[in-house]
Design an enzyme around this catalytic site. Structure first.
Site, mmCIF file in Angstrom:
data_model
loop_
_atom_site.group_PDB
_atom_site.id
_atom_site.type_symbol
_atom_site.label_atom_id
_atom_site.label_comp_id
_atom_site.label_asym_id
_atom_site.label_seq_id
_atom_site.Cartn_x
_atom_site.Cartn_y
_atom_site.Cartn_z
ATOM 1 N N CYS A 46 3.792 3.299 -8.167
ATOM 2 C CA CYS A 46 3.044 4.294 -7.405
ATOM 3 C C CYS A 46 1.697 3.688 -7.044
ATOM 4 C CB CYS A 46 2.844 5.579 -8.189
ATOM 5 S SG CYS A 46 3.177 5.474 -9.936
ATOM 6 N N TYR A 111 4.312 10.171 -0.650
ATOM 7 C CA TYR A 111 5.599 9.878 -0.019
ATOM 8 C C TYR A 111 6.548 9.371 -1.104
ATOM 9 C CZ TYR A 111 3.377 10.065 4.595
ATOM 10 O OH TYR A 111 2.716 10.473 5.723
#
Length: 191
Positions: A46, A111
């Site tokens: 991430c 996202y």
């Protein structure tokens, strides 16, 4: 966190969920040196797209796909040839806010990118403390430990939101090879 609460710190992010050919999800434990959420378990990778041309492309989520490829190399040593950008499948977006330590936190439009691929790992110890491939049963056990506060297991807030709201249903699509059909990039899930 002060800027987040004042409404001035929303930024784009991406969360990668990388599965191997046995449909096990690769998790990482963030390094102790991370400013936010050190030593917590989270999805494969991430981070945030950078302000550079290749990571600002909005069409087909190309910018976040390029950023994911870059960051998977930075954190896990996975070379670009093993992660073709067009193989990242954007499944959805979520908007969330989470404090880390009182001073720092996250406020992100995240996202969610999925990929099924066998890769060679070479984790960067400055970014990653540990990695594990987990099947569903093993992940459920990790969740149980986190909920019970057992063995010091902690999960990142964004990973927990994905687990609680989407992951198990999407995992079915991973195993059935139908991820594209599960994608919903029009909705922003406010969690």
């Amino acid at each position: 966190m002060e800027k987040i609460e004042a409404g001035n710190a929303l930024h784009r992010a991406f969360s990668v969920f990388l599965f191997n050919s046995k449909y096990e999800l690769l998790l990482q434990q963030r390094s102790a040196t991370k400013v936010t959420f050190p030593l917590v378990w989270t999805n494969t990778c991430c981070s945030h797209p950078l302000y550079r041309e290749s990571e600002l492309i909005e069409e087909n989520c190309a910018g976040v796909r390029n950023a994911a490829q870059r960051k998977l190399f930075d954190e896990l040593g996975i070379v670009a040839d093993e992660l073709p950008v067009d193989q990242f499948i954007p499944l959805g977006r979520m908007l969330y806010k989470a404090p880390s330590d009182g001073k720092w936190g996250e406020h992100e439009l995240d996202y969610l990118l999925f990929m099924v691929r066998d890769v060679k790992l070479d984790p960067n110890p400055e970014e990653v403390a540990d990695v594990k491939y987990m099947n569903r049963h093993q992940l459920k056990e990790l969740l149980r430990k986190a909920d019970a506060g057992e063995d010091g297991v902690k999960l990142s807030p964004w990973f927990r939101l994905v687990v609680d709201n989407f992951l198990m249903g999407w995992w079915d699509h991973v195993e059935q090879g139908t991820l594209q059909g599960a994608a919903d990039m029009k909705t922003i899930h406010k969690l």
